[in-house]
Enzyme design. Structure first.
Site, PDB file in Angstrom:
ATOM      1  N   HIS A  32       0.821  -1.221   0.000  1.00 47.61           N
ATOM      2  CA  HIS A  32       0.000   0.000   0.000  1.00 47.61           C
ATOM      3  C   HIS A  32       0.852   1.268   0.000  1.00 47.61           C
ATOM      4  CE1 HIS A  32      -3.620  -2.297   0.427  1.00 47.61           C
ATOM      5  NE2 HIS A  32      -3.254  -2.818   1.586  1.00 47.61           N
TER       6      HIS A  32
ATOM      7  N   ASP B 236      -2.410 -10.491  -2.505  1.00 49.67           N
ATOM      8  CA  ASP B 236      -2.967 -10.075  -1.214  1.00 49.67           C
ATOM      9  C   ASP B 236      -4.470  -9.814  -1.392  1.00 49.67           C
ATOM     10  OD1 ASP B 236      -1.850  -8.631   1.567  1.00 49.67           O
ATOM     11  OD2 ASP B 236      -3.689  -7.688   0.814  1.00 49.67           O
TER      12      ASP B 236
ATOM     13  N   HIS C 129      -6.042  -7.321  -0.513  1.00 51.81           N
ATOM     14  CA  HIS C 129      -6.255  -5.905  -0.825  1.00 51.81           C
ATOM     15  C   HIS C 129      -5.463  -5.486  -2.065  1.00 51.81           C
ATOM     16  CE1 HIS C 129      -6.697  -6.414   3.608  1.00 51.81           C
ATOM     17  NE2 HIS C 129      -7.798  -5.731   3.381  1.00 51.81           N
TER      18      HIS C 129
ATOM     19  N   ASP D 229      -4.163 -12.856   3.512  1.00 52.68           N
ATOM     20  CA  ASP D 229      -5.451 -12.427   4.072  1.00 52.68           C
ATOM     21  C   ASP D 229      -6.635 -12.851   3.216  1.00 52.68           C
ATOM     22  OD1 ASP D 229      -4.373 -10.605   2.280  1.00 52.68           O
ATOM     23  OD2 ASP D 229      -4.523  -8.877   3.611  1.00 52.68           O
TER      24      ASP D 229
HETATM   25  C1  SP5 Z   1      -1.079  -5.096   3.835  1.00 50.05           C
HETATM   26  C2  SP5 Z   1      -2.540  -5.155   4.167  1.00 50.05           C
HETATM   27  O1  SP5 Z   1      -3.137  -6.221   4.078  1.00 50.05           O
HETATM   28  N1  SP5 Z   1      -3.115  -4.029   4.593  1.00 50.05           N
HETATM   29  C3  SP5 Z   1      -4.503  -4.015   4.905  1.00 50.05           C
HETATM   30  C4  SP5 Z   1      -4.938  -2.718   5.440  1.00 50.05           C
HETATM   31  C5  SP5 Z   1      -6.390  -2.774   5.811  1.00 50.05           C
HETATM   32  N2  SP5 Z   1      -6.739  -1.656   6.603  1.00 50.05           N
HETATM   33  C6  SP5 Z   1      -8.135  -1.578   6.959  1.00 50.05           C
HETATM   34  C7  SP5 Z   1      -8.415  -2.589   8.035  1.00 50.05           C
HETATM   35  C8  SP5 Z   1      -9.653  -2.271   8.769  1.00 50.05           C
HETATM   36  C9  SP5 Z   1      -9.864  -3.311   9.844  1.00 50.05           C
HETATM   37  N3  SP5 Z   1     -10.943  -4.123   9.473  1.00 50.05           N
HETATM   38  C10 SP5 Z   1     -11.524  -4.891  10.522  1.00 50.05           C
HETATM   39  C11 SP5 Z   1     -12.553  -5.777   9.918  1.00 50.05           C
HETATM   40  C12 SP5 Z   1     -13.305  -6.511  10.945  1.00 50.05           C
HETATM   41  N4  SP5 Z   1     -13.995  -7.596  10.344  1.00 50.05           N
HETATM   42 ZN    ZN Z   2      -4.061  -7.172   2.618  1.00 50.89          ZN
END
Ligand code: SP5
Ligand code: ZN
Length: 351
Positions: free
Chosen positions: A163, A199, A201, A288
């Site tokens: 990111h 990933d 994301h 993830d």
């Molecule tokens: C590297 C990577 O995988 N970064 C991911 C960043 C995601 N940031 C937002 C996360 C928000 C937390 N979500 C909680 C969800 C509960 N189900």
């Molecule tokens: Zn991720």
């Protein structure tokens, strides 16, 4: 096989992140990498190796010098604001959104923090710079290893990187380790390199770094940004611009799609990698996409529902690309399962 592990990773140890109005325990923890290292030792997967220090000049090929200077000095400036800040973590709270100026870097540290970040979920801590910079060494070393003829090398380069853009951090990422690996491969004589980002994301930072370049093909499969972080990039119509037009490929997949649906899109993504002229591959390996991942699963839907057998199948498909490959560890937050899932990918690649 060489596994370059970041021996400074635990120096980045955020306790908290901001999520929906609350400070919650950070998802991105040192335990993630520790779990993978333990599994590697247990299953005798490869040699845990310390990376030599790479040149700053390499990192400056993918990051802006002013951003690196900011990141390096950020903690000291945070303490100057208030000595009591030493016990806290630095969260941005203001950003130069549309109509505000980005050509000026204000003197105020909080303003700088927003200027160089994209979200409030990625706090800076005392050891963030040291940890992220050491991760770059691991990425560069893995790239050098495959440039020298190894078919596969691994960078356990926590914190993650995909990111992070040329001049900003976010999404738990500070230095873009996959970009560093790709750049190192180019510097080592590969004329064209592919990055495949699996990933959960979208790898917005990696995409942005190479968006106008024709020496790197960036291919990403990820949760549809209409509903999934990072929301503002990762759509299928982003194809690159200028010299980079045609070298960027996104495969967004609807949240809640099962792994069979995900593999259909992965096969298409891999076909794009095959059709590129790349002679080496960097894989941004986020875990993830796991069924029980706490970040990508929500409201009864798991991200894409992969488990160890599917991670092994992912590894097999990566091996079938038949390019020398540097695996760079990105996301994946179910610490207890990360070791098994990581080793499953490697088993699939090497069996
Ligand atoms: C590297 C990577 O995988 N970064 C991911 C960043 C995601 N940031 C937002 C996360 C928000 C937390 N979500 C909680 C969800 C509960 N189900
Ligand atoms: Zn991720």
């Amino acid at each position: 096989m060489k596994i370059y592990h970041n021996d400074a990773h635990a120096q980045h140890h955020a306790k908290l992140e901001i999520y929906r109005g609350k400070l919650v325990p950070a998802f991105e923890t040192p335990a993630r990498q520790d779990a993978i290292e333990a599994a590697i030792l247990k299953h005798n997967i490869g040699e845990l190796t310390l990376a030599p220090v790479c040149d700053d000049a390499l990192i400056e090929q993918v990051h802006a010098a002013d951003y690196l200077t900011f990141l390096k000095g950020a903690w000291a400036k945070w303490i100057v604001l208030d000595a009591a800040n030493a016990e806290l973590e630095a969260f941005p709270a203001v950003w130069p959104i549309r109509t505000l100026r980005t050509d000026i870097v204000p003197d105020n540290f909080c303003a700088q923090l927003g200027r160089y970040s994209m979200d409030s979920g990625s706090p800076l801590t005392a050891g963030t710079w040291v940890a992220a910079r050491r991760g770059a060494d691991c990425a560069a070393a893995a790239a050098t290893e495959i440039a020298h003829g190894a078919p596969l090398a691994i960078a356990l380069a926590r914190p993650p990187g995909h990111h992070a853009g040329a001049d900003f951090f976010g999404g738990y990422c500070f230095i873009n380790h996959a970009a560093v690996a790709a750049q190192q491969l180019l510097n080592s004589g590969h004329a064209h390199v592919a990055i495949l980002d699996v990933d959960y994301h979208h790898g917005n930072g990696t995409q942005a770094i190479f968006y106008e370049r024709d020496d790197v093909t960036f291919v990403s499969i990820h949760g549809d940004p209409r509903t999934e972080y990072p929301f503002y990039l990762g759509y299928a119509d982003e194809r690159g611009s200028g010299a980079g037009l045609g070298f960027n490929h996104n495969f967004p997949v609807l949240h809640g799609t099962d792994f069979e649906g995900w593999f259909v899109q992965l096969t298409r993504a891999i076909e794009v990698v095959r059709l590129s002229n790349a002679t080496a591959l960097v894989v941004s390996l986020g875990l993830d996409t796991f069924a029980d991942d706490p970040v990508s699963s929500s409201a009864g839907f798991s991200g894409f529902g992969l488990r160890a057998p599917e991670f092994e199948r992912l590894g097999q498909l990566l091996a079938e690309i038949k390019l020398p490959t540097a695996l760079v560890f990105e996301g994946g937050y179910a610490s207890d399962a990360l070791g098994d899932n990581f080793c499953a990918v490697v088993r699939g690649m090497t069996a």
